[in-house]
Design a protein around this motif. Structure first.
Motif, PDB file in Angstrom:
ATOM      1  N   GLY A   1     -66.417-113.674  52.132  1.00 17.96           N
ATOM      2  CA  GLY A   1     -66.958-112.260  51.594  1.00 17.96           C
ATOM      3  C   GLY A   1     -67.155-111.963  50.295  1.00 17.96           C
ATOM      4  N   LEU A   2     -67.737-113.300  49.593  1.00 12.66           N
ATOM      5  CA  LEU A   2     -67.970-113.057  48.153  1.00 12.66           C
ATOM      6  C   LEU A   2     -69.328-112.354  47.914  1.00 12.66           C
ATOM      7  CD1 LEU A   2     -66.633-116.732  47.285  1.00 12.66           C
ATOM      8  CD2 LEU A   2     -65.559-114.440  46.921  1.00 12.66           C
ATOM      9  N   LYS A   3     -69.531-111.718  46.970  1.00 12.32           N
ATOM     10  CA  LYS A   3     -70.575-110.800  46.739  1.00 12.32           C
ATOM     11  C   LYS A   3     -71.399-111.635  45.723  1.00 12.32           C
ATOM     12  CE  LYS A   3     -69.714-106.184  48.144  1.00 12.32           C
ATOM     13  NZ  LYS A   3     -68.653-106.727  49.038  1.00 12.32           N
ATOM     14  N   LYS A   4     -70.690-112.290  44.793  1.00  9.95           N
ATOM     15  CA  LYS A   4     -71.466-113.074  43.572  1.00  9.95           C
ATOM     16  C   LYS A   4     -71.149-114.580  44.013  1.00  9.95           C
ATOM     17  CE  LYS A   4     -71.217-109.623  40.131  1.00  9.95           C
ATOM     18  NZ  LYS A   4     -70.785-109.294  38.606  1.00  9.95           N
TER      19      LYS A   4
ATOM     20  N   LEU B   1     -60.655-109.660  52.873  1.00 11.28           N
ATOM     21  CA  LEU B   1     -59.653-109.817  54.014  1.00 11.28           C
ATOM     22  C   LEU B   1     -60.250-109.629  55.178  1.00 11.28           C
ATOM     23  CD1 LEU B   1     -56.172-108.491  52.497  1.00 11.28           C
ATOM     24  CD2 LEU B   1     -57.280-111.136  52.495  1.00 11.28           C
ATOM     25  N   GLU B   2     -60.841-108.491  55.623  1.00  9.58           N
ATOM     26  CA  GLU B   2     -61.542-108.679  56.941  1.00  9.58           C
ATOM     27  C   GLU B   2     -62.394-109.326  57.319  1.00  9.58           C
ATOM     28  OE1 GLU B   2     -61.124-106.215  54.696  1.00  9.58           O
ATOM     29  OE2 GLU B   2     -59.902-104.366  55.458  1.00  9.58           O
ATOM     30  N   THR B   3     -63.271-109.731  56.132  1.00 12.62           N
ATOM     31  CA  THR B   3     -64.162-110.959  56.489  1.00 12.62           C
ATOM     32  C   THR B   3     -63.702-112.264  57.026  1.00 12.62           C
ATOM     33  OG1 THR B   3     -65.886-109.900  54.986  1.00 12.62           O
ATOM     34  CG2 THR B   3     -66.170-112.071  55.476  1.00 12.62           C
ATOM     35  N   ILE B   4     -62.660-112.498  55.903  1.00 12.95           N
ATOM     36  CA  ILE B   4     -61.615-113.752  56.211  1.00 12.95           C
ATOM     37  C   ILE B   4     -60.943-113.855  57.549  1.00 12.95           C
ATOM     38  CG2 ILE B   4     -59.816-115.378  55.113  1.00 12.95           C
ATOM     39  CD1 ILE B   4     -60.507-114.083  52.587  1.00 12.95           C
TER      40      ILE B   4
ATOM     41  N   MET C   1     -62.363-116.883  60.080  1.00  9.55           N
ATOM     42  CA  MET C   1     -61.686-117.996  60.313  1.00  9.55           C
ATOM     43  C   MET C   1     -61.155-117.638  61.887  1.00  9.55           C
ATOM     44  SD  MET C   1     -61.070-119.816  57.714  1.00  9.55           S
ATOM     45  CE  MET C   1     -59.647-120.632  58.718  1.00  9.55           C
ATOM     46  N   SER C   2     -61.133-116.590  62.482  1.00  6.59           N
ATOM     47  CA  SER C   2     -60.623-116.479  63.848  1.00  6.59           C
ATOM     48  C   SER C   2     -61.946-117.160  64.578  1.00  6.59           C
ATOM     49  CB  SER C   2     -60.599-115.093  64.342  1.00  6.59           C
ATOM     50  OG  SER C   2     -59.523-114.551  63.545  1.00  6.59           O
ATOM     51  N   PHE C   3     -63.233-116.995  64.225  1.00  6.87           N
ATOM     52  CA  PHE C   3     -64.069-117.466  65.261  1.00  6.87           C
ATOM     53  C   PHE C   3     -64.395-119.019  64.996  1.00  6.87           C
ATOM     54  CE2 PHE C   3     -65.163-113.041  65.646  1.00  6.87           C
ATOM     55  CZ  PHE C   3     -65.246-112.938  67.215  1.00  6.87           C
ATOM     56  N   LEU C   4     -64.073-119.364  63.793  1.00 10.39           N
ATOM     57  CA  LEU C   4     -64.223-120.803  63.407  1.00 10.39           C
ATOM     58  C   LEU C   4     -63.352-121.538  64.271  1.00 10.39           C
ATOM     59  CD1 LEU C   4     -65.451-123.093  61.650  1.00 10.39           C
ATOM     60  CD2 LEU C   4     -63.877-122.729  59.837  1.00 10.39           C
TER      61      LEU C   4
END
Length: 658
Positions: free
Chosen positions: A233-236, A260-263, A267-270
């Protein structure tokens, strides 16, 4: 038509041959059975050029099946040669379509989420990848010769294209960036079409298997690292692809940039996708589990984000995909101006990489199913396909290994599976694209990471180390060039090392001392066969290469060094001194002017040492040039032999006994 000869005819012919006078005798010794080294009829310059051209470009004699045909039949054959579908479609039936239909639906379910993800690698909008998977497979199905290859955008080419385009235009949201992408796609197609039309497909063989393994592995790791932006979830994030820049971008915002939500989503779907891949690997019948896992991941994650509105909490989503079929883009291609040169350069590089990957995949599956593909037709198909893609808002397409593997396991029978996939993509573009609005980028990142993991072929690298250390160096050079610098540098290193290997083998060919195997008339390398005995008073050396300007001096010096070393050893061991140097020339397929001069210099050097030069089994081209240069007269016709055994029988001790 075979000819059957009677015993009387054979006996008469043998009698005539036996009674014919021998025109070449070896001193007082005739070659066994009156055989001499034959010289082919001398060819004119035009004949030599014609033969070379035909052998290089038309070895398969593509026009042979047109001979003796009616005009109507020639038209049909010509149509089939350009569009192979008209040949095999005559025998197409419902049973074949059933396998193709299931395979087409399966690879469509895999390619849709992959396409949306791969578009990000090329820094293009998702719809452009979907456009590509609609147009490209349709064109290939009519013109390609592979039954199994699945066509569309692929990770490596998408990354290569995105990296090279960004080097020219950093703002990939600008119209110029999109126009340059179409321009590169057009010239990628032109490059591929030209290679196929002029039958120059052998050029891609200069990129060795070792270099491809290293390049693909490095590209896979680079692609996976690039996905950390979406997964965390990095913006830069850096626009560079080397591992150092990427890791700096990952760790600098560790306290405030990760979401954290993005991670959790990524990770769950990976993990889910990797588990399905593991299940499919363990049980081949469950291949469909891994094939539909990306689509399930997209559907479930999109639904979850939509109902929880996780995008309000910082979870990046796709947001918008244009609905509708491919808009025309021919007018946007640069045929002049500031970016024309860049478009040509990027097109050539990406076209060659795409072609290499497609041919490798096509050959792999063709070998598995025991049929052949026409390399030149494949190039023409790929080139035409990408030119049409550039006119229809699509970018460079090629064969995808992951999708081709699924296509194969799903039971595809013909290229109709590509047509089915294309129709599913058409339906997606017309109806379904708005539903992907809330698809999280983290899931797309996880799909890409799972897809490229198979490109890291560590088993192949280990095998390279065991078989050929130079190949391993080529592999590692390409690998580290990609991950520590850039995809282009890695590709350049791969090509450079491949050419270096060729040059090394050409300029420094192997030579071997031969000895006679006990109880036989066979002469072999004494290092490979320690029991092979050398002939007293004679040194036999095999040259394992054609003799050209690039290696002629080396070969001459190497032969003299072998002679010097062997003389010293034999004198020390009280063996007879060497009086004859026999060169086994069966591997010498050709010789040029420099090679002739090198042999002449060798003859003169040996004469000063009171050593005679003998040539065994020179090929037809070599014999022709030996006679044309009069070197055969200088050496002596009685010093040319059909085999090493004949040379030993003539000049060796006691008829060649050791």
């Amino acid at each position: 038509m075979s000819q059957v000869f009677s015993d009387a005819a054979v006996a008469k012919a043998m009698q005539e041959i036996g009674s014919a006078p021998s025109s070449r005798r070896h001193g007082d010794h005739a070659l066994s059975h009156n055989h001499t080294v034959g010289t082919p009829p001398k060819q004119t310059l035009c004949q030599e050029i014609k033969y070379s051209v035909m052998e290089t470009f038309f070895a398969d004699d593509p026009l042979s099946h047109f001979k003796g045909q009616t005009k109507k039949r020639k038209f049909v054959l010509g149509l089939q040669s350009v569009f192979p579908i008209f040949e095999w479609a005559r025998d197409y039936n419902l049973k074949l379509f059933k396998g193709d239909f299931i395979a087409g639906l399966t690879i469509a379910s895999l390619c849709i989420p992959q396409d949306i993800a791969y578009a990000k690698l090329a820094n293009l909008k998702p719809e452009h990848a979907l456009y590509t998977s609609f147009v490209a497979p349709l064109v290939y199905a009519f013109m390609g010769t592979s039954k199994d290859i699945a066509i569309g955008p692929v990770a490596v080419v998408s990354l290569l294209l995105g990296t090279m385009l960004t080097d020219e235009i950093s703002n990939y949201d600008s119209p110029e960036y999109l126009r340059l992408a179409f321009t590169a796609t057009f010239f990628a197609g032109v490059t591929q079409l030209a290679l196929g039309f002029f039958r120059l497909g052998f050029l891609i063989d200069f990129l060795s298997h070792a270099a491809i393994v290293g390049f693909m592995g490095g590209a896979a790791i680079t692609i996976a690292l690039q996905q950390l932006k979406g997964l965390l979830g990095l913006k830069k994030f850096t626009k560079k692809t080397d591992i150092i820049s990427v890791m700096q971008s990952v760790w600098k915002p560790v306290h405030h940039g990760w979401n954290l939500e993005t991670i959790a989503i990524g990770m769950s779907f990976l993990i889910f996708i990797l588990i399905t891949k593991y299940i499919a690997k363990k049980n081949k019948k469950l291949f469909w589990v891994a094939a539909i896992a990306p689509m399930i991941s997209v559907i479930v994650s999109t639904f979850c984000v939509y109902i929880t509105r996780a995008d309000k909490k910082g979870v990046a989503i796709v947001r918008h995909i244009d609905k509708g079929v491919n808009p025309a883009s021919a007018s946007q291609i640069y045929f002049s101006g500031e970016y024309f040169g860049a478009g040509v350069k990027i097109g050539i590089v990406s076209g060659m990489v795409a072609l290499t990957e497609a041919v490798a995949i096509g050959r792999t599956f063709a070998a598995m199913r025991d049929y052949s593909i026409d390399g030149n037709k494949e190039m023409v198909a790929m080139g035409t396909m990408n030119i049409i893609c550039s006119f229809t808002s699509s970018y460079v397409a090629t064969g995808s290994f992951s999708r081709s593997a699924v296509n194969y396991m799903a039971g595809c029978k013909t290229a109709v599976s590509n047509i089915v996939m294309s129709m599913v993509l058409l339906l997606t573009l017309l109806v379904i694209t708005p539903l992907f609005k809330y698809t999280p980028n983290a899931v797309l990142a996880s799909i890409i990471i799972a897809a490229v993991m198979n490109l890291v072929d560590y088993e192949a690298a280990i095998l390279l180390w065991k078989i050929d250390k130079f190949d391993f160096v080529a592999c590692m050079g390409a690998f580290f060039g990609v991950i520590f610098k850039s995809v282009e540098i890695g590709l350049l290193i791969a090509v450079a090392i491949s050419f270096a290997k060729i040059l090394l083998q050409v300029t420094r060919p192997r030579t071997a001392i031969l000895g006679k195997l006990p109880g036989t008339k066979v002469y072999r390398n004494i290092l490979q066969y320690p029991k092979a005995a050398q002939i007293p008073g004679m040194l036999i050396i095999r040259v394992d290469s054609a003799i050209y300007f690039s290696n002629s001096n080396y070969i001459k010096d190497r032969l003299l060094k072998w002679l010097t070393d062997e003389e010293a050893q034999r004198v020390a061991s009280e063996f007879p001194t060497i009086r004859y140097l026999t060169i086994e020339m069966s591997p010498v397929t050709d010789i040029d002017t420099s090679g002739i001069h090198a042999l002449e210099d060798l003859f003169k050097s040996l004469k000063k040492r009171e050593v005679q030069l003998l040539l065994a089994n020179p090929g037809p081209i070599v014999m022709e040039k030996l006679h044309a240069s009069k070197l055969s007269d200088i050496i002596g016709e009685d010093k040319l032999f059909l085999s090493v055994g004949d040379a030993v029988a003539t000049f060796g001790p006691k008829g060649g006994e050791t």
